[in-house]
Design a protein around this motif. Sequence first.
Motif, PDB file in Angstrom:
ATOM      1  N   THR A  93       7.404   9.922   5.556  1.00  0.00           N
ATOM      2  CA  THR A  93       6.888   9.157   4.421  1.00  0.00           C
ATOM      3  C   THR A  93       6.997   9.930   3.122  1.00  0.00           C
ATOM      4  N   HIS A 126       2.471   3.265  11.066  1.00  0.00           N
ATOM      5  CA  HIS A 126       1.825   3.006   9.787  1.00  0.00           C
ATOM      6  C   HIS A 126       1.707   1.502   9.560  1.00  0.00           C
ATOM      7  N   TYR A 156       7.314   3.958   4.845  1.00  0.00           N
ATOM      8  CA  TYR A 156       6.478   3.849   6.039  1.00  0.00           C
ATOM      9  C   TYR A 156       7.167   4.550   7.211  1.00  0.00           C
ATOM     10  N   ASN A 195       0.811  -1.215   0.000  1.00  0.00           N
ATOM     11  CA  ASN A 195       0.000   0.000   0.000  1.00  0.00           C
ATOM     12  C   ASN A 195       0.846   1.266   0.000  1.00  0.00           C
ATOM     13  N   SER A 196       2.182   1.131   0.142  1.00  0.00           N
ATOM     14  CA  SER A 196       3.061   2.296   0.106  1.00  0.00           C
ATOM     15  C   SER A 196       4.484   1.820  -0.137  1.00  0.00           C
ATOM     16  N   LYS A 197       5.345   2.769  -0.436  1.00  0.00           N
ATOM     17  CA  LYS A 197       6.763   2.467  -0.596  1.00  0.00           C
ATOM     18  C   LYS A 197       7.573   2.889   0.621  1.00  0.00           C
TER      19      LYS A 197
END
Length: 334
Positions: free
Chosen positions: A130, A48, A44, A40-42
């Motif tokens: 982030t 998170h 963190y 869901n992200s690169k």
Amino acid sequence: MKLNILFLFFTILLIIQIPNSYAQFDTTDDEFVGLSLYTNSKVYAPSHNLQIYGTGLPEENLILRLFAPDETIAKFDQLTTNADGSYNHSLLTWPQPSSNLPYGTYTVEVISTAQNGISKTIDVKFSSTTDLVDVPVERHVNTLVFAPETAAINQPIRVFVQTTSDGLLIGNEAGIKELLGNTHVHLPSGMTVTLTSSFKALHQGLYYVDYTPIEEGTHVFHVIAFSQGTTSHGSAATNVLSQDLGGISEQIIRLNTILDDTSKELDVLKSEIEGFDNTLETASSKIDESTGTISTSVEFISEASSQLNSLLFPIIASIGIIVALQIAILARRR
């Protein structure tokens, strides 16, 4: 004839189907792979959630692993895909950074248990922010080399190497050749000697090599570390002499011992000279006393002589008078 044609036809169909059956397990082309992985992200930050999702075979068991920057497993989990092959799983809620989970680049891996063990990996960044602009997802490998500044020819020396990734020690005994396989030493003559199979592990991320120099001059140890596609360089120089500082130190210690003995002998000689000086002073004082005594004696003799003269003069005069009277008497008698 018809049977031969049918047999040839089915053979061609079988040949055509075989590549397609293997294509879905190809790990190099995402279009045909039956396994996918996304996050869901690169990047963190603490608190998170690391959410992973993707597809596999229907109701397939998948193994999930999260590798820390030092290549150790920070998180291990398993799941079963849905009937349509999809999955969505919360792998980790990032805690505050610690020695076990520091800031750095982590690797998420999913392994298929039904597709010959194929796997997919994604690198993610654990950071205090982030912001993708300020925190790029990349791996930093650092290499430090510790070598003695001086050494003696034909005497073994030990060189230590430390490899870290995002502050954590990386590597192990089994992976030394892959990690430090291109390490070498540059000799003063211009030759290069490889140290590929000479390293031994002292601890995870700490290695050493024993090397015996055969030339005098500066030896440069060039360590090349390779880990997960990232290369790092480190170097250290050692000046090789004809004799090591240990031998020179022993000679200096021996010379100091000789100087100490000489100093003690000089102290003894000095004390003897001081005693001789005291003896001379005593003799001089005694001579002075003797001289004074002699002078006093001479004075006493002089006084005695004068007193004797004063006593003898009347006696001699009386004797002279008596002699003169006797002469006069004798002259009258004649």
